[in-house]
Motif scaffolding. Sequence first.
Motif, short mmCIF file in Angstrom:
data_model
loop_
_atom_site.label_atom_id
_atom_site.label_comp_id
_atom_site.label_asym_id
_atom_site.label_seq_id
_atom_site.Cartn_x
_atom_site.Cartn_y
_atom_site.Cartn_z
N ARG A 1 1.97 1.55 -3.52
CA ARG A 1 0.82 1.90 -4.36
C ARG A 1 0.50 3.40 -4.26
NH1 ARG A 1 -2.86 -1.92 -5.79
NH2 ARG A 1 -2.46 -3.09 -3.88
N GLN B 1 -0.95 0.78 -12.22
CA GLN B 1 -1.60 -0.32 -11.53
C GLN B 1 -0.55 -1.20 -10.86
OE1 GLN B 1 -4.44 -2.47 -13.96
NE2 GLN B 1 -4.83 -0.66 -15.22
N LEU B 2 -0.90 -1.73 -9.68
CA LEU B 2 0.03 -2.55 -8.92
C LEU B 2 -0.68 -3.80 -8.42
CD1 LEU B 2 2.58 -1.38 -6.26
CD2 LEU B 2 0.98 -3.20 -5.69
N SER C 1 0.68 6.10 -7.26
CA SER C 1 -0.51 6.89 -7.61
C SER C 1 -0.20 8.38 -7.57
CB SER C 1 -1.65 6.56 -6.65
OG SER C 1 -2.81 7.27 -6.98
N GLU D 1 0.82 -1.21 0.00
CA GLU D 1 0.00 0.00 0.00
C GLU D 1 0.86 1.26 0.00
OE1 GLU D 1 -3.22 0.61 -0.45
OE2 GLU D 1 -3.29 -1.51 -0.97
#
Length: 342
Positions: A163, A174-175, A167, A160
């Motif tokens: 991610r 995308q991960l 972002s 996270e």
Amino acid sequence: MRKNEGTSKSKNPNLRTIEMLGKMAYYYDRIDDRWRTISYRKAITALKRQTDYIATREQAIGIPGIGERLASKVEEIACTNKLRRLESTVTDPNDRILLLFMGIYQVGLPTASRWIAQGHQSLEDLKAKADLTPNQKIGLDHYNDFLSRIPRSEVMAHAEIVRRACSNADAQIQLVVGGSYRRGSADCGDIDLIITKESASLEQIRTILVDTVIPQLFQDGFLQVGLATSRSRSTDRGSKWHGASALPGSQVWRRIDLLFVPWDEFGAALIYFTGNDIFNRSIRLLASRKKMRLNQHGLYGDIMRGEKRERITQGKLLEGRSEERIFDILGVPWRPPEHRIC
């Protein structure tokens, strides 16, 4: 392509045999004996499907996936509740030291064997006397961190953080967490993050990660060290960044791999980086038998091979973007990641 249904503790009569063979498979995996590891894991998979207790060599050898040598070990376990070869991995000093040394990051069998021949017997010996590479020094300093299993919740916490950083750099990135995590494992050996962007090339994705995301994660104190970076498209088209990370407030380092994948190859890369390795070998073999070729970049058709099965033509790309479509072209049932355990 069989569905994996695990091992039922209440139904499978061969649990003790499976457990002991599993420990041997782990030992051979640790010492990088690839073929013995695969053989043991095939035998374990075969035993998991048995509803009868397998007690003799003759019974075992009649099961596809179990050869003569492993059949003898199955009989030994059934008759004695022990396995001498497994016990020797604990009692033999050289075996113990070999496993100890090969637990260090970037240390394989040749290096560990050389250190033993030089008289080193402990991690303290290596710190004081051995000629270590920078990465081996890091692996030695964080020996227990890198060897310990990572709980599933902690893997997601690391993912996270990456991610969010991705972002912030580009909202379209995308991960997906790959490896044993994607297969549903309760814990993992390291953290594999598959990163892509719709309609983007490898170079575009790599530029965003290497120039923006990774420096920011270092600045934030999440990434601790870079251990290896692959940048050459000619040698590794998927490209990777290997390193170590730590959650905020934690002193524990975890091995983390950032895997950069072009959008057009995303489905094939998901299969490759999800595994497990025996599942991947099986599906690649199936493709080969159908005169196709499957790797992390895509599924290719019209493959011509010579007498010794050497590839004569590269073939044409049939599918790379969709996992489901690759299964469909191969003519096998779709298997979700949690069923890809062999």
